[in-house]
Design a protein around this motif. Structure first.
Motif, PDB file in Angstrom:
ATOM      1  N   VAL A  96       0.823  -1.208   0.000  1.00 15.05           N
ATOM      2  CA  VAL A  96       0.000   0.000   0.000  1.00 15.05           C
ATOM      3  C   VAL A  96       0.855   1.254   0.000  1.00 15.05           C
ATOM      4  N   GLU A  97       0.362   2.279  -0.676  1.00 12.46           N
ATOM      5  CA  GLU A  97       0.926   3.619  -0.612  1.00 12.46           C
ATOM      6  C   GLU A  97      -0.095   4.526   0.056  1.00 12.46           C
ATOM      7  N   VAL A  98       0.338   5.232   1.091  1.00 12.96           N
ATOM      8  CA  VAL A  98      -0.531   6.170   1.793  1.00 12.96           C
ATOM      9  C   VAL A  98      -0.144   7.586   1.371  1.00 12.96           C
ATOM     10  N   TRP A  99      -1.114   8.342   0.897  1.00 13.29           N
ATOM     11  CA  TRP A  99      -0.880   9.700   0.403  1.00 13.29           C
ATOM     12  C   TRP A  99      -1.700  10.704   1.218  1.00 13.29           C
ATOM     13  N   GLY A 100      -1.129  11.885   1.397  1.00 10.05           N
ATOM     14  CA  GLY A 100      -1.843  12.964   2.060  1.00 10.05           C
ATOM     15  C   GLY A 100      -1.690  14.253   1.280  1.00 10.05           C
ATOM     16  N   LEU A 101      -2.785  14.991   1.140  1.00 11.43           N
ATOM     17  CA  LEU A 101      -2.777  16.273   0.436  1.00 11.43           C
ATOM     18  C   LEU A 101      -3.301  17.360   1.348  1.00 11.43           C
ATOM     19  N   ASP A 102      -2.598  18.484   1.395  1.00 11.01           N
ATOM     20  CA  ASP A 102      -3.041  19.609   2.222  1.00 11.01           C
ATOM     21  C   ASP A 102      -2.475  20.891   1.640  1.00 11.01           C
ATOM     22  N   SER A 103      -3.180  21.994   1.822  1.00  6.87           N
ATOM     23  CA  SER A 103      -2.695  23.284   1.338  1.00  6.87           C
ATOM     24  C   SER A 103      -1.935  24.051   2.407  1.00  6.87           C
ATOM     25  N   ASN A 104      -1.908  23.530   3.633  1.00 10.68           N
ATOM     26  CA  ASN A 104      -1.249  24.214   4.744  1.00 10.68           C
ATOM     27  C   ASN A 104       0.184  23.712   4.876  1.00 10.68           C
ATOM     28  N   VAL A 105       1.128  24.419   4.246  1.00  4.95           N
ATOM     29  CA  VAL A 105       2.515  23.971   4.268  1.00  4.95           C
ATOM     30  C   VAL A 105       3.126  24.082   5.660  1.00  4.95           C
ATOM     31  N   GLY A 106       2.523  24.891   6.515  1.00  3.27           N
ATOM     32  CA  GLY A 106       3.043  25.025   7.867  1.00  3.27           C
ATOM     33  C   GLY A 106       2.917  23.756   8.690  1.00  3.27           C
ATOM     34  N   LEU A 107       2.008  22.855   8.291  1.00  4.60           N
ATOM     35  CA  LEU A 107       1.805  21.601   9.018  1.00  4.60           C
ATOM     36  C   LEU A 107       2.584  20.438   8.428  1.00  4.60           C
ATOM     37  N   MET A 108       3.095  20.594   7.234  1.00  3.60           N
ATOM     38  CA  MET A 108       3.643  19.449   6.507  1.00  3.60           C
ATOM     39  C   MET A 108       4.880  18.849   7.156  1.00  3.60           C
ATOM     40  N   ALA A 109       5.826  19.710   7.555  1.00  4.41           N
ATOM     41  CA  ALA A 109       7.048  19.197   8.172  1.00  4.41           C
ATOM     42  C   ALA A 109       6.727  18.478   9.473  1.00  4.41           C
ATOM     43  N   HIS A 110       5.771  19.021  10.242  1.00  2.00           N
ATOM     44  CA  HIS A 110       5.355  18.383  11.494  1.00  2.00           C
ATOM     45  C   HIS A 110       4.741  17.023  11.221  1.00  2.00           C
ATOM     46  N   ALA A 111       3.886  16.947  10.211  1.00  2.00           N
ATOM     47  CA  ALA A 111       3.252  15.673   9.867  1.00  2.00           C
ATOM     48  C   ALA A 111       4.283  14.659   9.389  1.00  2.00           C
ATOM     49  N   GLN A 112       5.240  15.118   8.597  1.00  3.95           N
ATOM     50  CA  GLN A 112       6.244  14.219   8.050  1.00  3.95           C
ATOM     51  C   GLN A 112       7.083  13.580   9.159  1.00  3.95           C
ATOM     52  N   LYS A 113       7.431  14.347  10.190  1.00  2.00           N
ATOM     53  CA  LYS A 113       8.221  13.807  11.293  1.00  2.00           C
ATOM     54  C   LYS A 113       7.469  12.700  12.021  1.00  2.00           C
ATOM     55  N   GLY A 114       6.142  12.795  12.038  1.00  2.00           N
ATOM     56  CA  GLY A 114       5.349  11.780  12.708  1.00  2.00           C
ATOM     57  C   GLY A 114       5.443  10.412  12.073  1.00  2.00           C
ATOM     58  N   PHE A 115       5.839  10.379  10.791  1.00  2.00           N
ATOM     59  CA  PHE A 115       5.961   9.103  10.088  1.00  2.00           C
ATOM     60  C   PHE A 115       7.380   8.547  10.143  1.00  2.00           C
ATOM     61  N   GLU A 116       8.310   9.308  10.674  1.00  2.00           N
ATOM     62  CA  GLU A 116       9.705   8.865  10.766  1.00  2.00           C
ATOM     63  C   GLU A 116       9.946   8.144  12.078  1.00  2.00           C
ATOM     64  N   THR A 117       9.211   7.086  12.293  1.00  2.00           N
ATOM     65  CA  THR A 117       9.329   6.303  13.514  1.00  2.00           C
ATOM     66  C   THR A 117       9.494   4.838  13.150  1.00  2.00           C
ATOM     67  N   PRO A 118      10.085   4.036  14.050  1.00  2.00           N
ATOM     68  CA  PRO A 118      10.264   2.607  13.756  1.00  2.00           C
ATOM     69  C   PRO A 118       8.958   1.867  13.516  1.00  2.00           C
ATOM     70  N   ASP A 119       7.859   2.356  14.138  1.00  2.00           N
ATOM     71  CA  ASP A 119       6.571   1.673  14.004  1.00  2.00           C
ATOM     72  C   ASP A 119       5.917   1.928  12.647  1.00  2.00           C
ATOM     73  N   PHE A 120       6.363   2.975  11.964  1.00  2.00           N
ATOM     74  CA  PHE A 120       5.755   3.318  10.681  1.00  2.00           C
ATOM     75  C   PHE A 120       6.801   3.060   9.602  1.00  2.00           C
ATOM     76  N   GLU A 121       6.816   1.820   9.104  1.00  2.00           N
ATOM     77  CA  GLU A 121       7.883   1.388   8.207  1.00  2.00           C
ATOM     78  C   GLU A 121       7.861   2.114   6.866  1.00  2.00           C
ATOM     79  N   GLN A 122       6.698   2.511   6.417  1.00  2.00           N
ATOM     80  CA  GLN A 122       6.571   3.132   5.102  1.00  2.00           C
ATOM     81  C   GLN A 122       5.981   4.529   5.264  1.00  2.00           C
ATOM     82  N   PRO A 123       6.802   5.579   5.174  1.00  2.00           N
ATOM     83  CA  PRO A 123       6.308   6.946   5.361  1.00  2.00           C
ATOM     84  C   PRO A 123       5.202   7.287   4.372  1.00  2.00           C
TER      85      PRO A 123
END
Length: 283
Positions: free
Chosen positions: A139-166
């Motif tokens: 599976v590929e999980v995709w997210g779309l948003d117009s608020n670039v201020g949240l993107m870096a924060h959201a991206q860091k949330g996927f950089e964890t050992p429990d989330f193998e595929q960002p």
């Protein structure tokens, strides 16, 4: 986002193919640009996220927004379940996942299953969706948003050992999604269409990028009919929703050949619109 996945993106202006040029880390895009083969528009990629926006939002929250945010989070976490008589955001997300029917999602040797959240905000919904997909499904999980201020924060949330595929995050206007027709096996939004300047366009785009027969789910804010005459609930909902909530009866806005369409009130403040995309993609 892997470099080869940029082939799935389309220019939001003319829908032609985009070509990536820039740095990469283990074949993941970093800082660079995406150039349209058709109109030659150039879009930036920043820290691995394509910014396909003419006017990015969310880079400088106002003082009022920051103050509102201070009160909004505790209200959602502790106040919302009390006000609704039970059922906070966890219950809303659980209902959304159930409507997406993730247990039946399929991938093939040639193509993974693809899921898109429109308006991913902090990314918490995407991580829950990913964790509810059967382990044997590519599976590929995709997210779309117009608020670039949240993107870096959201991206860091996927950089964890429990989330193998960002997740593959894209900064773009939900009213002009940068994807070809019939791209995703599941499309969903949690929050409410009223936050967009053209809610009808967002709903139409969700249908357009969904594959034929794919489940599409919209969960938004709307005061339950039995609570509309209550001054207390009315005032609380207005404070909580901000935009005032989505209109009643969105079913009539769906194409005639939409399948399995249903609209229901999930709680005092939230409703759910769910349906399967038409058998043939709508233009």
């Amino acid at each position: 986002m892997k470099i080869h996945l940029t082939e799935l993106l389309a220019c939001p202006k003319c829908a032609n193919k985009l070509n990536y040029q820039g740095t990469n880390l283990e074949l993941n895009i970093q800082d660079g640009k995406l150039t349209c083969e058709g109109c030659e528009a150039v879009w930036e990629t920043v820290e691995g996220i394509p910014h396909l926006l003419d006017s990015p939002t969310g880079t400088a929250p106002s003082a009022m927004s920051r103050i509102s945010g201070i009160f909004h989070k505790p209200m959602v976490r502790w106040g919302l379940p009390i006000i609704q008589g039970g059922g906070g955001m966890c219950a809303v997300r659980t209902a959304t996942i159930k409507k997406l029917d993730l247990g039946s999602i399929q991938s093939t040797e040639d193509s993974p299953a693809r899921i898109l959240e429109v308006g991913f905000a902090t990314g918490s919904n995407l991580s829950r969706v990913r964790n509810n997909i059967p382990a044997n499904i590519d599976v590929e999980v995709w997210g779309l948003d117009s608020n670039v201020g949240l993107m870096a924060h959201a991206q860091k949330g996927f950089e964890t050992p429990d989330f193998e595929q960002p997740a593959n995050l894209v900064g773009a206007d939900p009213q002009h999604m940068p994807f070809p027709d019939s791209t995703f096996d599941r499309v969903f939004h949690i929050g409410g269409l009223a936050q967009f300047s053209d809610p009808d366009a967002v709903l139409a785009e969700m249908i357009r990028v969904a594959k034929p027969n794919a489940p599409v789910v919209v969960v938004g804010k709307r005061l339950a009919p039995e609570s509309k005459n209550s001054p207390v609930f009315g005032a609380t909902f207005k404070l909580y929703s901000g935009a005032g909530g989505d209109p009643d009866n969105l079913l009539h806005q769906l194409p005639d050949d939409t399948q399995h369409a249903a609209e229901e009130q999930l709680s005092r403040f939230y409703y759910c619109l769910s349906f399967s995309a038409p058998k043939e993609a709508s233009a």
